[in-house]
Design a protein around this motif. Structure first.
Motif, PDB file in Angstrom:
ATOM      1  N   ILE A   1       0.839  -1.194   0.000  1.00  0.00           N
ATOM      2  CA  ILE A   1       0.000   0.000   0.000  1.00  0.00           C
ATOM      3  C   ILE A   1       0.878   1.250   0.000  1.00  0.00           C
ATOM      4  O   ILE A   1       1.809   1.373   0.799  1.00  0.00           O
ATOM      5  N   LEU A   2       0.581   2.167  -0.892  1.00  0.00           N
ATOM      6  CA  LEU A   2       1.366   3.392  -0.992  1.00  0.00           C
ATOM      7  C   LEU A   2       1.082   4.303   0.200  1.00  0.00           C
ATOM      8  O   LEU A   2      -0.071   4.424   0.647  1.00  0.00           O
ATOM      9  N   PRO A   3       2.105   4.987   0.720  1.00  0.00           N
ATOM     10  CA  PRO A   3       1.978   5.734   1.979  1.00  0.00           C
ATOM     11  C   PRO A   3       1.381   7.127   1.811  1.00  0.00           C
ATOM     12  O   PRO A   3       1.914   8.112   2.339  1.00  0.00           O
ATOM     13  N   VAL A   4       0.264   7.214   1.085  1.00  0.00           N
ATOM     14  CA  VAL A   4      -0.381   8.496   0.808  1.00  0.00           C
ATOM     15  C   VAL A   4      -1.891   8.300   0.870  1.00  0.00           C
ATOM     16  O   VAL A   4      -2.400   7.262   0.443  1.00  0.00           O
ATOM     17  N   GLU A   5      -2.611   9.284   1.417  1.00  0.00           N
ATOM     18  CA  GLU A   5      -4.067   9.324   1.296  1.00  0.00           C
ATOM     19  C   GLU A   5      -4.378  10.097   0.017  1.00  0.00           C
ATOM     20  O   GLU A   5      -4.094  11.293  -0.086  1.00  0.00           O
ATOM     21  N   TRP A   6      -4.968   9.432  -0.959  1.00  0.00           N
ATOM     22  CA  TRP A   6      -5.252  10.019  -2.268  1.00  0.00           C
ATOM     23  C   TRP A   6      -6.650  10.626  -2.207  1.00  0.00           C
ATOM     24  O   TRP A   6      -7.651   9.952  -2.467  1.00  0.00           O
TER      25      TRP A   6
ATOM     26  N   PRO B   1     -13.185  19.600  -9.418  1.00  0.00           N
ATOM     27  CA  PRO B   1     -12.634  18.643  -8.452  1.00  0.00           C
ATOM     28  C   PRO B   1     -11.104  18.708  -8.447  1.00  0.00           C
ATOM     29  O   PRO B   1     -10.491  18.896  -9.504  1.00  0.00           O
ATOM     30  N   VAL B   2     -10.518  18.572  -7.280  1.00  0.00           N
ATOM     31  CA  VAL B   2      -9.064  18.687  -7.162  1.00  0.00           C
ATOM     32  C   VAL B   2      -8.495  17.550  -6.316  1.00  0.00           C
ATOM     33  O   VAL B   2      -9.173  16.977  -5.466  1.00  0.00           O
ATOM     34  N   PHE B   3      -7.232  17.260  -6.574  1.00  0.00           N
ATOM     35  CA  PHE B   3      -6.462  16.283  -5.813  1.00  0.00           C
ATOM     36  C   PHE B   3      -5.770  16.997  -4.676  1.00  0.00           C
ATOM     37  O   PHE B   3      -4.961  17.905  -4.896  1.00  0.00           O
ATOM     38  N   THR B   4      -6.104  16.627  -3.433  1.00  0.00           N
ATOM     39  CA  THR B   4      -5.516  17.277  -2.252  1.00  0.00           C
ATOM     40  C   THR B   4      -5.010  16.187  -1.297  1.00  0.00           C
ATOM     41  O   THR B   4      -5.686  15.831  -0.344  1.00  0.00           O
ATOM     42  N   PRO B   5      -3.826  15.642  -1.554  1.00  0.00           N
ATOM     43  CA  PRO B   5      -3.336  14.496  -0.788  1.00  0.00           C
ATOM     44  C   PRO B   5      -2.997  14.839   0.652  1.00  0.00           C
ATOM     45  O   PRO B   5      -2.842  16.009   1.026  1.00  0.00           O
TER      46      PRO B   5
ATOM     47  N   GLY C   1       7.435   8.860  -6.109  1.00  0.00           N
ATOM     48  CA  GLY C   1       7.960   9.141  -7.438  1.00  0.00           C
ATOM     49  C   GLY C   1       7.042  10.050  -8.234  1.00  0.00           C
ATOM     50  O   GLY C   1       5.826  10.037  -8.062  1.00  0.00           O
ATOM     51  N   ALA C   2       7.642  10.828  -9.121  1.00  0.00           N
ATOM     52  CA  ALA C   2       6.883  11.827  -9.880  1.00  0.00           C
ATOM     53  C   ALA C   2       5.891  11.183 -10.847  1.00  0.00           C
ATOM     54  O   ALA C   2       4.759  11.659 -11.003  1.00  0.00           O
ATOM     55  N   ASP C   3       6.286  10.105 -11.512  1.00  0.00           N
ATOM     56  CA  ASP C   3       5.397   9.472 -12.488  1.00  0.00           C
ATOM     57  C   ASP C   3       4.166   8.883 -11.818  1.00  0.00           C
ATOM     58  O   ASP C   3       3.043   9.042 -12.313  1.00  0.00           O
ATOM     59  N   VAL C   4       4.372   8.204 -10.697  1.00  0.00           N
ATOM     60  CA  VAL C   4       3.244   7.619  -9.967  1.00  0.00           C
ATOM     61  C   VAL C   4       2.338   8.725  -9.423  1.00  0.00           C
ATOM     62  O   VAL C   4       1.106   8.616  -9.460  1.00  0.00           O
ATOM     63  N   THR C   5       2.939   9.797  -8.936  1.00  0.00           N
ATOM     64  CA  THR C   5       2.149  10.910  -8.414  1.00  0.00           C
ATOM     65  C   THR C   5       1.245  11.493  -9.499  1.00  0.00           C
ATOM     66  O   THR C   5       0.055  11.729  -9.273  1.00  0.00           O
ATOM     67  N   LYS C   6       1.800  11.726 -10.665  1.00  0.00           N
ATOM     68  CA  LYS C   6       1.007  12.288 -11.763  1.00  0.00           C
ATOM     69  C   LYS C   6      -0.109  11.333 -12.170  1.00  0.00           C
ATOM     70  O   LYS C   6      -1.271  11.736 -12.309  1.00  0.00           O
ATOM     71  N   LYS C   7       0.245  10.063 -12.342  1.00  0.00           N
ATOM     72  CA  LYS C   7      -0.744   9.083 -12.790  1.00  0.00           C
ATOM     73  C   LYS C   7      -1.869   8.921 -11.777  1.00  0.00           C
ATOM     74  O   LYS C   7      -3.062   8.978 -12.128  1.00  0.00           O
ATOM     75  N   LEU C   8      -1.521   8.720 -10.504  1.00  0.00           N
ATOM     76  CA  LEU C   8      -2.546   8.446  -9.500  1.00  0.00           C
ATOM     77  C   LEU C   8      -3.270   9.717  -9.064  1.00  0.00           C
ATOM     78  O   LEU C   8      -4.440   9.660  -8.664  1.00  0.00           O
ATOM     79  N   GLY C   9      -2.604  10.873  -9.120  1.00  0.00           N
ATOM     80  CA  GLY C   9      -3.299  12.126  -8.836  1.00  0.00           C
ATOM     81  C   GLY C   9      -4.414  12.362  -9.843  1.00  0.00           C
ATOM     82  O   GLY C   9      -5.547  12.719  -9.475  1.00  0.00           O
TER      83      GLY C   9
END
Length: 279
Positions: A86-91, A129-133, A157-165
């Motif tokens: 599990i990724l350590p971020v609340e999306w 709607p916005v992404f506010t992790p 990582g930047a790529d995962v952040t962009k994709k999942l955001g």
């Protein structure tokens, strides 16, 4: 099976190569598990999550393997799922101002580094709607805190952040559209993603439930005031109005009338969204 983790609401068991995710009737507010369960809560969360996983399956794969191949004692409130890191971020995705998002906006006109126009009210719909992790913090170590996309990138990582955001906003938007057609506003929600052994990213945990989202009925919505919540916020509001100021364990006992009303609201939102009757 072996118990590998016991969270505020869910217990996770290892069963061979799979995990069994079991939703209990426990309810937590301010990261404290209250001593009073809400009857059927675990089954409602599980049933609604499974329904949403189906609605969103064309956007992203998920961790569900089976809703029936589970131990009999957990039937109806458990799923068999894939093991994930599990990724350590609340999306978190927001379409309206509420909760910690509202508090952050009041203080800075921003949430997670995203700037919003002045003059919005509590409960206002955002321009988009916005992404506010936020961080994903163990309750023993404190509370979750808003972070910006650069901080998320440092974690995953930047790529995962962009994709999942982007996916977080897309999932929220799909859910909000489906819900609105059924007379329900999804003010905000949080998702969890995990990485499988083959490196693929999957949607995990629960999805668009009254524990992970804010649900308002369209007919009740009125910006500028506390909204009539059909989610866990109803219990948070009760606890806040009670005067439990320090928000530390042990939490207060929940009176029967609040238990009954909480269950009624969870059932109401399940039935409105799915169109199914709760037995």
């Amino acid at each position: 099976m072996k118990l590998v983790h016991s969270g505020k609401v869910r217990d996770v068991y290892a069963d061979g190569d799979d995990l069994i995710l079991v939703a209990s009737d426990r309810v937590s507010v301010y990261d404290v598990v209250l001593p009073t369960p809400i009857p059927d809560k675990g089954k409602l969360l599980t049933a609604l999550s499974l329904w949403w996983f189906e609605q969103l399956a064309d956007l992203v794969p998920n961790h569900v393997l089976s809703a029936t191949d589970v131990p009999e004692e957990f039937a109806g409130r458990a799923i068999r799922c894939r093991r994930l890191e599990i990724l350590p971020v609340e999306w978190i995705a927001r379409g309206y101002l509420a909760g910690l998002g509202w508090e952050s906006y009041q203080a800075t006109n921003t949430i997670s580094g995203v700037q919003f126009p002045p003059g919005l009210l509590e409960g206002s719909q955002l321009p988009r709607p916005v992404f506010t992790p936020s961080t994903k913090t163990d309750p023993a170590d404190g509370h979750d805190e808003h972070i910006n996309e650069d901080q998320v990138a440092a974690l995953v990582g930047a790529d995962v952040t962009k994709k999942l955001g982007e996916l977080t906003v897309e999932l929220y938007s799909r859910g909000a559209e489906i819900a609105r057609e059924r007379g329900v506003i999804i003010a905000d929600t949080k998702f969890e993603f995990g990485r499988a052994a083959d490196g693929s990213l999957l949607l995990a945990d629960e999805v668009l439930t009254p524990d992970s989202s804010r649900f308002w009925r369209v007919e009740d919505w009125k910006p500028g005031q506390r909204q009539n919540a059909f989610d866990k916020q109803f219990v948070r509001d009760w606890a806040r109005d009670l005067g439990w100021w320090d928000k530390t364990p042990p939490g207060p006992e929940v009176p029967p009338e609040v238990v009954d009303e909480t269950r009624r609201r969870y059932v109401d939102i399940y039935e409105r969204l799915t169109g199914l009757r709760w037995a």
